[in-house]
Write a protein that holds these residues in place. Structure first.
Motif, short mmCIF file in Angstrom:
data_model
loop_
_atom_site.label_atom_id
_atom_site.label_comp_id
_atom_site.label_asym_id
_atom_site.label_seq_id
_atom_site.Cartn_x
_atom_site.Cartn_y
_atom_site.Cartn_z
N ALA A 1 9.85 13.64 31.08
CA ALA A 1 9.90 14.91 30.36
C ALA A 1 11.27 15.08 29.72
CB ALA A 1 9.60 16.08 31.29
N ILE A 2 11.31 15.89 28.67
CA ILE A 2 12.55 16.11 27.93
C ILE A 2 12.62 17.57 27.50
CG2 ILE A 2 11.52 15.42 25.72
CD1 ILE A 2 14.23 14.01 25.09
N SER A 3 13.82 18.12 27.55
CA SER A 3 14.02 19.51 27.18
C SER A 3 13.93 19.69 25.66
CB SER A 3 15.37 19.99 27.68
OG SER A 3 16.41 19.21 27.10
N ARG A 4 13.93 20.94 25.23
CA ARG A 4 13.75 21.23 23.81
C ARG A 4 14.83 20.58 22.94
NH1 ARG A 4 12.19 27.68 23.62
NH2 ARG A 4 10.82 27.67 25.45
N SER A 5 16.04 20.59 23.42
CA SER A 5 17.15 20.01 22.65
C SER A 5 17.26 18.51 22.82
CB SER A 5 18.46 20.66 23.07
OG SER A 5 18.78 20.28 24.40
N GLY A 6 16.62 17.99 23.85
CA GLY A 6 16.76 16.58 24.19
C GLY A 6 17.91 16.30 25.14
N GLY A 7 18.61 17.34 25.55
CA GLY A 7 19.78 17.14 26.38
C GLY A 7 19.48 16.84 27.84
N ASN A 8 18.29 17.17 28.29
CA ASN A 8 17.90 16.92 29.68
C ASN A 8 16.62 16.11 29.73
OD1 ASN A 8 19.92 18.57 31.22
ND2 ASN A 8 19.08 20.15 29.89
N THR A 9 16.64 15.07 30.56
CA THR A 9 15.47 14.22 30.72
C THR A 9 15.17 14.03 32.21
OG1 THR A 9 16.83 12.22 30.62
CG2 THR A 9 15.85 12.98 28.57
N TYR A 10 13.91 13.77 32.51
CA TYR A 10 13.45 13.60 33.88
C TYR A 10 12.42 12.47 33.89
CZ TYR A 10 15.55 18.19 34.11
OH TYR A 10 16.43 19.23 34.00
N TYR A 11 12.43 11.69 34.99
CA TYR A 11 11.56 10.54 35.07
C TYR A 11 10.88 10.45 36.44
CZ TYR A 11 14.06 8.94 30.93
OH TYR A 11 14.60 8.85 29.66
N ALA A 12 9.68 9.91 36.43
CA ALA A 12 9.05 9.53 37.69
C ALA A 12 9.81 8.34 38.27
CB ALA A 12 7.59 9.15 37.45
N ASP A 13 9.87 8.26 39.59
CA ASP A 13 10.60 7.17 40.24
C ASP A 13 10.04 5.81 39.81
OD1 ASP A 13 11.10 8.87 43.43
OD2 ASP A 13 12.24 8.93 41.56
N SER A 14 8.75 5.74 39.54
CA SER A 14 8.12 4.46 39.23
C SER A 14 8.56 3.89 37.88
CB SER A 14 6.60 4.63 39.23
OG SER A 14 6.19 5.60 38.30
N VAL A 15 9.14 4.73 37.01
CA VAL A 15 9.54 4.24 35.68
C VAL A 15 11.04 4.36 35.45
CG1 VAL A 15 7.28 4.88 34.78
CG2 VAL A 15 9.23 6.41 34.42
N LYS A 16 11.76 4.97 36.37
CA LYS A 16 13.18 5.20 36.20
C LYS A 16 13.91 3.86 36.01
CE LYS A 16 14.32 8.72 38.53
NZ LYS A 16 14.67 9.64 39.65
N GLY A 17 14.75 3.81 34.99
CA GLY A 17 15.49 2.58 34.71
C GLY A 17 14.76 1.63 33.79
N ARG A 18 13.48 1.87 33.55
CA ARG A 18 12.69 1.00 32.65
C ARG A 18 12.23 1.75 31.40
NH1 ARG A 18 7.88 -0.87 34.19
NH2 ARG A 18 7.42 0.88 35.58
N PHE A 19 11.91 3.02 31.54
CA PHE A 19 11.39 3.82 30.43
C PHE A 19 12.47 4.81 29.98
CE2 PHE A 19 6.53 3.70 31.50
CZ PHE A 19 6.59 2.32 31.56
#
Length: 121
Positions: free
Chosen positions: A50-68
């Motif tokens: 997920a990504i915030s409106r400005s793009g300044g904050n992002t969040y990832y599932a553990d299964s894809v972190k570091g790859r996506f």
């Protein structure tokens, strides 16, 4: 309202890369937080990034972190998902979603139709 259309899916070998795009039309995309979800056959739809409106904050599932990597280009009203080091378990239909609130649950107001990603071993 906002309409979302995904593209960029396809067949890729394990270890390869794909970039998904999600084009937004209707209301300005920068009004919305956006996210990617996926659903594999026989499984429930799950959060990917997920990504915030400005793009300044992002969040990832553990299964894809570091790859996506999730990113957005607000002037182009487009959301992206760069997928590297793909694994067979990444095979799924990928959906983009938009909502006024950023969240990692399925409670998004707007959804695209999905794009198929298949990773062969």
């Amino acid at each position: 309202q906002v309409q979302l259309v995904e593209s960029g899916g396809g067949l890729q070998q394990a270890g390869g890369s794909l970039r998904l795009s999600c084009a937004a039309s209707g209301r300005t995309a920068s009004n919305y937080a956006m996210a990617w979800f996926r659903q594999a056959p026989g499984k429930e739809r799950e959060f990917v990034a997920a990504i915030s409106r400005s793009g300044g904050n992002t969040y990832y599932a553990d299964s894809v972190k570091g790859r996506f990597t999730i990113a957005r280009d607000n002037p182009k009203n487009t959301l992206y998902l760069q997928m590297n080091s793909l694994k067979p378990e990444d095979t799924a239909v990928y959906y983009c979603a938009a909502d006024s609130l950023l969240r990692m649950s399925l409670d998004y107001d707007y959804w695209g139709q999905g794009t198929q990603v298949t990773v062969s071993s």
